[in-house]
Design an enzyme around this catalytic site. Structure first.
Site, PDB file in Angstrom:
ATOM      1  N   ASN A 111     -18.439  23.375  21.347  1.00 52.49           N
ATOM      2  CA  ASN A 111     -17.934  22.002  21.357  1.00 52.49           C
ATOM      3  C   ASN A 111     -18.412  21.306  20.084  1.00 52.49           C
ATOM      4  OD1 ASN A 111     -16.717  19.611  22.389  1.00 52.49           O
ATOM      5  ND2 ASN A 111     -18.720  18.888  23.078  1.00 52.49           N
ATOM      6  N   HIS A 113     -19.356  17.372  18.759  1.00 54.02           N
ATOM      7  CA  HIS A 113     -19.648  16.058  19.313  1.00 54.02           C
ATOM      8  C   HIS A 113     -20.010  15.114  18.166  1.00 54.02           C
ATOM      9  CE1 HIS A 113     -20.794  13.158  22.359  1.00 54.02           C
ATOM     10  NE2 HIS A 113     -21.863  12.897  21.632  1.00 54.02           N
ATOM     11  N   SER A 140     -22.378  17.175  15.570  1.00 58.05           N
ATOM     12  CA  SER A 140     -23.079  18.391  16.001  1.00 58.05           C
ATOM     13  C   SER A 140     -22.093  19.389  16.585  1.00 58.05           C
ATOM     14  CB  SER A 140     -24.080  18.059  17.133  1.00 58.05           C
ATOM     15  OG  SER A 140     -24.931  16.989  16.788  1.00 58.05           O
ATOM     16  N   ASP A 149     -22.661  17.724  26.805  1.00 55.22           N
ATOM     17  CA  ASP A 149     -23.128  17.515  25.427  1.00 55.22           C
ATOM     18  C   ASP A 149     -24.583  17.935  25.251  1.00 55.22           C
ATOM     19  OD1 ASP A 149     -20.612  16.452  24.750  1.00 55.22           O
ATOM     20  OD2 ASP A 149     -21.236  14.425  25.317  1.00 55.22           O
TER      21      ASP A 149
HETATM   22  C1  GRF Z   1     -13.875  14.128  17.418  1.00 57.33           C
HETATM   23  O1  GRF Z   1     -14.634  13.044  16.990  1.00 57.33           O
HETATM   24  C2  GRF Z   1     -14.705  15.049  18.269  1.00 57.33           C
HETATM   25  O2  GRF Z   1     -16.031  15.126  17.849  1.00 57.33           O
HETATM   26  C3  GRF Z   1     -14.634  14.365  19.598  1.00 57.33           C
HETATM   27  O3  GRF Z   1     -13.315  13.925  19.695  1.00 57.33           O
HETATM   28  C4  GRF Z   1     -12.786  13.713  18.390  1.00 57.33           C
HETATM   29  C5  GRF Z   1     -11.565  14.559  18.282  1.00 57.33           C
HETATM   30  O4  GRF Z   1     -10.880  14.379  17.120  1.00 57.33           O
HETATM   31  N1  GRF Z   1     -15.095  15.254  20.640  1.00 57.33           N
HETATM   32  P1  GRF Z   1      -9.663  15.338  16.745  1.00 57.33           P
HETATM   33  O5  GRF Z   1      -8.719  15.392  17.957  1.00 57.33           O
HETATM   34  O6  GRF Z   1     -10.186  16.672  16.368  1.00 57.33           O
HETATM   35  O7  GRF Z   1      -8.985  14.628  15.595  1.00 57.33           O
END
Ligand code: GRF
Length: 222
Positions: A111, A113, A140, A149
């Site tokens: 994932n 985050h 991260s 997370d």
């Molecule tokens: C990113 O900030 C990611 O870290 C979070 O959701 C957002 C997704 O952005 N989990 P994208 O769909 O990849 O543009």
């Protein structure tokens, strides 16, 4: 170590898919992965269009069609496994996952985050970082475990919080860093350099990581 065959991936999204795009762009620049499918729980999102434009099969599995979280995750697992991925990538996939699902992909699901975990798990990370007067913020990449997370950290990239930042400006700079570290972590895994051991520790190049690889605001990721 280079694999003979590109690493099969399935990418899960819920939205814009800019991290997905960073992986697609990575492939064009030599990242040895085969994105076998992009799956979204939200119909009509821009990330699906990005996948189609790159010739990647897409599927929508709408959570609104399911009554129970378990039921949805079982269907999602079956769908993912049809594509036989070695790694599952959560790229803005806005769902809380059941423990059965997470355990099924133990050591083979990442994932990303938008915070320097363990700070600011959950949502609204940029505003929370501003409210807390943080000097450094960032993103991260971690292995996914049952703790939201909270899985073992692989790599982080920092950004400096500027005095005139608002959540939107800060988010945009963090997102740029996300696009750098996600393909990097995937590359390490594809090259067989990165794994999670039986004790739940991150192993990179044969060494147990006491902390994630950290890129400071000034450092170029690579
Ligand atoms: C990113 O900030 C990611 O870290 C979070 O959701 C957002 C997704 O952005 N989990 P994208 O769909 O990849 O543009």
């Amino acid at each position: 170590m280079n694999r003979a065959k590109p690493l099969p991936l399935v990418v899960l999204i819920s939205g814009s898919g800019s991290n997905l795009q960073a992986i697609i762009d990575g492939v064009a620049k030599g990242l040895q992965v085969d994105i076998r499918a992009v799956i979204s729980n939200q119909p009509g999102v821009f990330g699906l269009q990005r996948a189609e434009e790159a010739g990647i099969p897409t599927r929508v599995l709408d959570h609104k069609d399911f009554h129970q979280r378990e039921e949805y995750d079982e269907a999602l697992q079956s769908l993912i496994d049809e594509f036989r991925p070695d790694l599952v990538i959560l790229a803005g996939f806005m769902r809380i996952l059941t423990s059965g699902f997470v355990r099924h992909y133990a050591g083979r699901m990442f994932n990303i985050h938008p915070s320097l975990l363990p700070k600011f798990r959950g949502l609204h990370t940029h505003q929370r970082a501003l409210d807390d007067g943080e000097i450094l913020h960032g993103a991260s990449v971690h292995f996914v475990t049952e703790e939201l997370d909270g899985g073992p950290l692989i790599v982080q990239a920092q950004v400096r919080v500027e005095t005139d930042d608002d959540a939107e400006r800060l988010a945009a700079r963090v997102l740029k860093r996300e696009h750098q570290i996600y393909p990097l972590a995937i590359r390490w895994f594809a090259e067989g350099r990165l794994a999670l051991n039986a004790q739940g520790r991150v192993i990179l190049d044969g060494r147990e990581q006491k902390q994630p690889v950290i890129f400071t605001p000034e450092q170029v990721v690579g």
